[in-house]
Design a protein around this motif. Structure first.
Motif, PDB file in Angstrom:
ATOM      1  N   ARG A  17      75.868  14.476 -60.951  1.00  0.00           N
ATOM      2  CA  ARG A  17      75.483  13.677 -59.797  1.00  0.00           C
ATOM      3  C   ARG A  17      76.453  14.252 -58.389  1.00  0.00           C
ATOM      4  O   ARG A  17      77.187  14.950 -58.296  1.00  0.00           O
ATOM      5  N   GLU A  18      75.717  14.005 -57.328  1.00  0.00           N
ATOM      6  CA  GLU A  18      76.408  14.116 -56.175  1.00  0.00           C
ATOM      7  C   GLU A  18      76.477  12.979 -55.256  1.00  0.00           C
ATOM      8  O   GLU A  18      75.871  12.082 -55.390  1.00  0.00           O
ATOM      9  N   THR A  19      77.603  12.897 -54.407  1.00  0.00           N
ATOM     10  CA  THR A  19      77.735  11.896 -53.471  1.00  0.00           C
ATOM     11  C   THR A  19      78.615  12.341 -52.040  1.00  0.00           C
ATOM     12  O   THR A  19      79.044  13.265 -52.256  1.00  0.00           O
ATOM     13  N   GLU A  20      78.537  11.666 -51.275  1.00  0.00           N
ATOM     14  CA  GLU A  20      79.001  12.138 -50.276  1.00  0.00           C
ATOM     15  C   GLU A  20      80.715  11.469 -50.108  1.00  0.00           C
ATOM     16  O   GLU A  20      80.868  10.360 -50.674  1.00  0.00           O
ATOM     17  N   THR A  28      79.678  16.812 -49.333  1.00  0.00           N
ATOM     18  CA  THR A  28      78.928  16.465 -50.365  1.00  0.00           C
ATOM     19  C   THR A  28      79.494  17.129 -51.727  1.00  0.00           C
ATOM     20  O   THR A  28      79.715  18.415 -51.598  1.00  0.00           O
ATOM     21  N   LYS A  39      79.983  17.199 -56.185  1.00  0.00           N
ATOM     22  CA  LYS A  39      79.526  16.774 -57.392  1.00  0.00           C
ATOM     23  C   LYS A  39      80.209  16.473 -58.444  1.00  0.00           C
ATOM     24  O   LYS A  39      81.564  16.821 -58.501  1.00  0.00           O
ATOM     25  N   GLU A  54      86.939   8.477 -53.827  1.00  0.00           N
ATOM     26  CA  GLU A  54      85.651   8.147 -53.663  1.00  0.00           C
ATOM     27  C   GLU A  54      84.687   8.620 -54.936  1.00  0.00           C
ATOM     28  O   GLU A  54      83.884   8.046 -55.326  1.00  0.00           O
ATOM     29  N   LEU A  55      84.861   9.986 -55.337  1.00  0.00           N
ATOM     30  CA  LEU A  55      84.173  10.347 -56.692  1.00  0.00           C
ATOM     31  C   LEU A  55      84.517   9.399 -57.829  1.00  0.00           C
ATOM     32  O   LEU A  55      83.380   9.060 -58.663  1.00  0.00           O
ATOM     33  N   ASN A  87      82.357   6.259 -57.157  1.00  0.00           N
ATOM     34  CA  ASN A  87      81.077   6.368 -57.229  1.00  0.00           C
ATOM     35  C   ASN A  87      80.579   6.151 -58.593  1.00  0.00           C
ATOM     36  O   ASN A  87      79.675   5.626 -59.057  1.00  0.00           O
ATOM     37  N   TYR A  96      78.427   3.469 -60.972  1.00  0.00           N
ATOM     38  CA  TYR A  96      77.109   4.129 -61.727  1.00  0.00           C
ATOM     39  C   TYR A  96      77.385   3.440 -63.155  1.00  0.00           C
ATOM     40  O   TYR A  96      76.333   3.658 -64.268  1.00  0.00           O
TER      41      TYR A  96
END
Length: 379
Positions: A61-64, A74, A76, A115-116, A119, A123
């Motif tokens: 998964r990728e996120t800002e 970005t 992962k 933040e990772l 996220n 999820y």
């Protein structure tokens, strides 16, 4: 013949699984019907996410997120089939994200690592493996905690700034606005660093120089971290800056242990457990391992010796392959590796040796010749 292959990455060249496939190719040239079982190997540092996702059929998964200096990038992370999240803090807060001139632990933050995690919480993940190698930070993990809703507040009740400088502003810590799901989460930290938070063996003195700190900065940051540890004791009475691993990743280990109830474990041991490597080794005829360079450090808890230890528990022969072999590697023989072989087959430059195609072919060819020897003497 059943062969279990668990080779650590040849960093900058072959991933763990690519190295495994190369060894398997060499084996099949000699024993076409051999059963080869490739298991990913990592130590919690760079490559852990890719190794586990590829080896266990997970997804990326990728996120800002926020990089160490507050810029948006970005990053992962991995989700395994059992919905466990695998995160490398270096993906958001790592030294490789900065140029040499940008390194400054007074200002670099772990906010992006938080933040990772956040996220992954959104999820639906509740179990985590977090590798905390390669950090650019020395903020005691407060940035990570801020991203998760912890109040790391100054005398005016505002969130302190980024980096170790933010620690100097710290007047109050609370969990009033922490994301509620955090209490359901379980964190396993892959980390082989045993340094305390403060002092001559602490994160500021030992690791901060490579992150851009000078002598005066080290002295000041160590003081800030000591004060932060005292404040943390008011939040969690069990908190101790002297705990082994508290100084990992510039104090992120301390934050994860005493704010998120994380357990710190040997990265290699943790990954081997998650991949159920021991179950595969039990029924193997031969175990093959290795890494980019075998040296005296390999005998100090790195992947090949860890794998060999399991193999010897069941009386299995162990062969190791490496890109290079340095002095004092004989300790590896004493710790369960029956024989090791460098794969370089001709004089070459470092660039040529690390070329992915060359490294793959060299490993496959070396594995073939070793297995030919085994075949000859097993007739």
């Amino acid at each position: 013949m059943k062969v279990v292959i668990a080779i650590d990455s040849f960093k900058g060249s072959l991933s763990s699984l690519e190295a495994g496939r190369a060894a398997a190719e060499g084996i099949h040239r000699v024993f076409p019907n051999a059963e080869t079982i490739i298991r990913p190997v990592a130590d919690g540092g760079e490559g852990t996410v890719d190794a586990l996702v590829a080896g266990l059929n997970g997804q990326l998964r990728e996120t800002e997120v926020t990089d160490p200096l507050g810029r948006k990038i970005t990053a992962k992370y991995g989700i395994l089939p059992d919905n466990m999240a695998v995160i490398e803090m270096a993906a958001a807060s790592g030294l490789t994200l900065l140029s040499e001139s940008e390194r400054d632990p007074m200002h670099t933050t772990t906010y992006g690592t938080g933040e990772l995690i956040l996220n992954a919480i959104h999820y639906g993940c509740r179990d985590y493996i977090i590798g905390i190698g390669g950090s650019a930070t020395n903020d005691g993990g407060i940035g990570c905690l801020q991203a998760l809703g912890f109040g790391m507040l100054d005398k005016n009740g505002q969130q302190v700034g980024y980096g170790a400088k933010g620690l100097s502003q710290l007047a109050e810590i609370n969990d009033t606005n922490v994301v509620p799901e955090l209490k359901e989460c379980r964190f396993h930290i892959a980390c082989d660093v045993t340094n305390p938070l403060c002092g001559e063996n602490g994160c500021s003195a030992v690791f901060a120089p490579q992150k851009g700190a000078d002598a005066e900065m080290i002295r000041i940051m160590d003081k800030y971290l000591g004060n932060y540890a005292e404040m943390t004791k008011r939040y969690n009475q069990a908190a101790s800056p002297d705990t082994a691993g508290a100084g990992a990743a510039g104090g992120l280990g301390f934050a994860l242990m005493y704010y998120l109830n994380a357990t710190l474990e040997s990265g290699v041991q943790l990954i081997m457990r998650e991949t159920k490597l021991e179950e595969s080794i039990k029924n193997a005829d031969i175990v093959i391992t290795g890494e980019g360079c075998l040296d005296s450090q390999s005998a100090m808890g790195k992947a090949p010796v860890g794998i060999a230890t399991i193999a010897k528990k069941y009386g299995k022969p162990v062969i190791a392959f490496s890109g290079a072999v340095k002095d004092s590697t004989e300790f590896c023989n004493q710790l369960g590796i029956d024989a090791f072989f460098p794969i370089l087959r001709r004089v070459s430059t470092l660039e040529q040796a690390m070329d992915k195609s060359n490294a793959y072919n060299n490993l496959a060819d070396t594995a073939e010749q070793v297995l030919r020897t085994i075949k000859t003497f097993s007739k």
